[in-house]
Design an enzyme around this catalytic site. Sequence first.
Site, PDB file in Angstrom:
ATOM      1  N   LYS A  74       4.708   1.772  -6.339  1.00 12.42           N
ATOM      2  CA  LYS A  74       4.513   2.713  -5.240  1.00 12.42           C
ATOM      3  C   LYS A  74       5.774   3.519  -4.977  1.00 12.42           C
ATOM      4  CE  LYS A  74       1.813  -1.002  -3.153  1.00 12.42           C
ATOM      5  NZ  LYS A  74       2.481  -2.078  -3.932  1.00 12.42           N
ATOM      6  N   HIS A 132       3.075   5.071  -0.989  1.00 10.82           N
ATOM      7  CA  HIS A 132       3.073   3.814  -0.234  1.00 10.82           C
ATOM      8  C   HIS A 132       2.525   3.961   1.185  1.00 10.82           C
ATOM      9  CE1 HIS A 132       5.396  -0.246  -0.269  1.00 10.82           C
ATOM     10  NE2 HIS A 132       4.350  -0.332   0.533  1.00 10.82           N
TER      11      HIS A 132
END
Length: 293
Positions: A72, A105
């Site tokens: 991420k 994220h």
Amino acid sequence: MELTLNNGVMMPALGLGVFQSPPEQTTAAVQAALSAGYRHIDTAAAYGNEREVGEGIRRSGVDRTDVFIETKVWVSDYGYDQTLHAWDKSAGKLGVDYLDLLILHQPAPDRFEKTIAAYKALETLLADGRVRAIGVSNFMPHHLEQLLAATTVVPAVNQIELHPYFAQPAVQAADAENGILTQAWSPIGGITFYPGWGEDRRNVMEDRTIAGIGLAHGKSPAQVMLRWHLQQGRSAIPKSTNPGRIAENFDVFDFELRADDLAAIDALDTGVRSGPDPDEARLERFSMPIPEA
């Protein structure tokens, strides 16, 4: 068991998560997981353990092409050029020349123009073959709507907090409507008993309904919850550094929950979030710098 993403890429449904796994324990956990049969590892730049994940994969002896690596981009690296460089940092730490799945994220709605620019960088990385699939994490339906209106490639995955006490049906429905696979973080409710999150949290691992279903099938509560995810078509990434637990969490392919079992688990949803609210700006956390490779 594999799931087909919306671009045709196959992803193992069950993966090892390494959130909060100390770097010094992560390499051994990844080795243990790959030895137990896992072929999907989920990490993140913000976890600070991508380097150790890469080392665990190399030490395992499993060919890199047989391991689905997901990571991420952190908020401090949002923006088009910054996110292209975030790929360099993650790939460098992992020691790989491509990523299987790269996701944003957080939606970071306080700076959503940077989120859009970051996603456009993911689209470029996908077109260049540096990633095989792209996606998002912690995106609520309104975040998805804004993203889809401003970009071209529909996310392959949306990774969200999802366990029996917080099932997020509206997010799951929005994902399904757009052909996005829902992936569960905290799939066995670990977030419900992390220290420091409040005194009124109930540990889903101690839920009587889940324990009773487990007893009927000869399985642990964690195994019951993971089977619940898999049978409802979700990906799940349970986290552990304990080799016994890692192996136990993967031993979920030899039984099947009944329709009434699934319904009983669905009925446990409280609608109460245990992790951070994706609409909340966490300025100090979001500005955390990600070191170079």
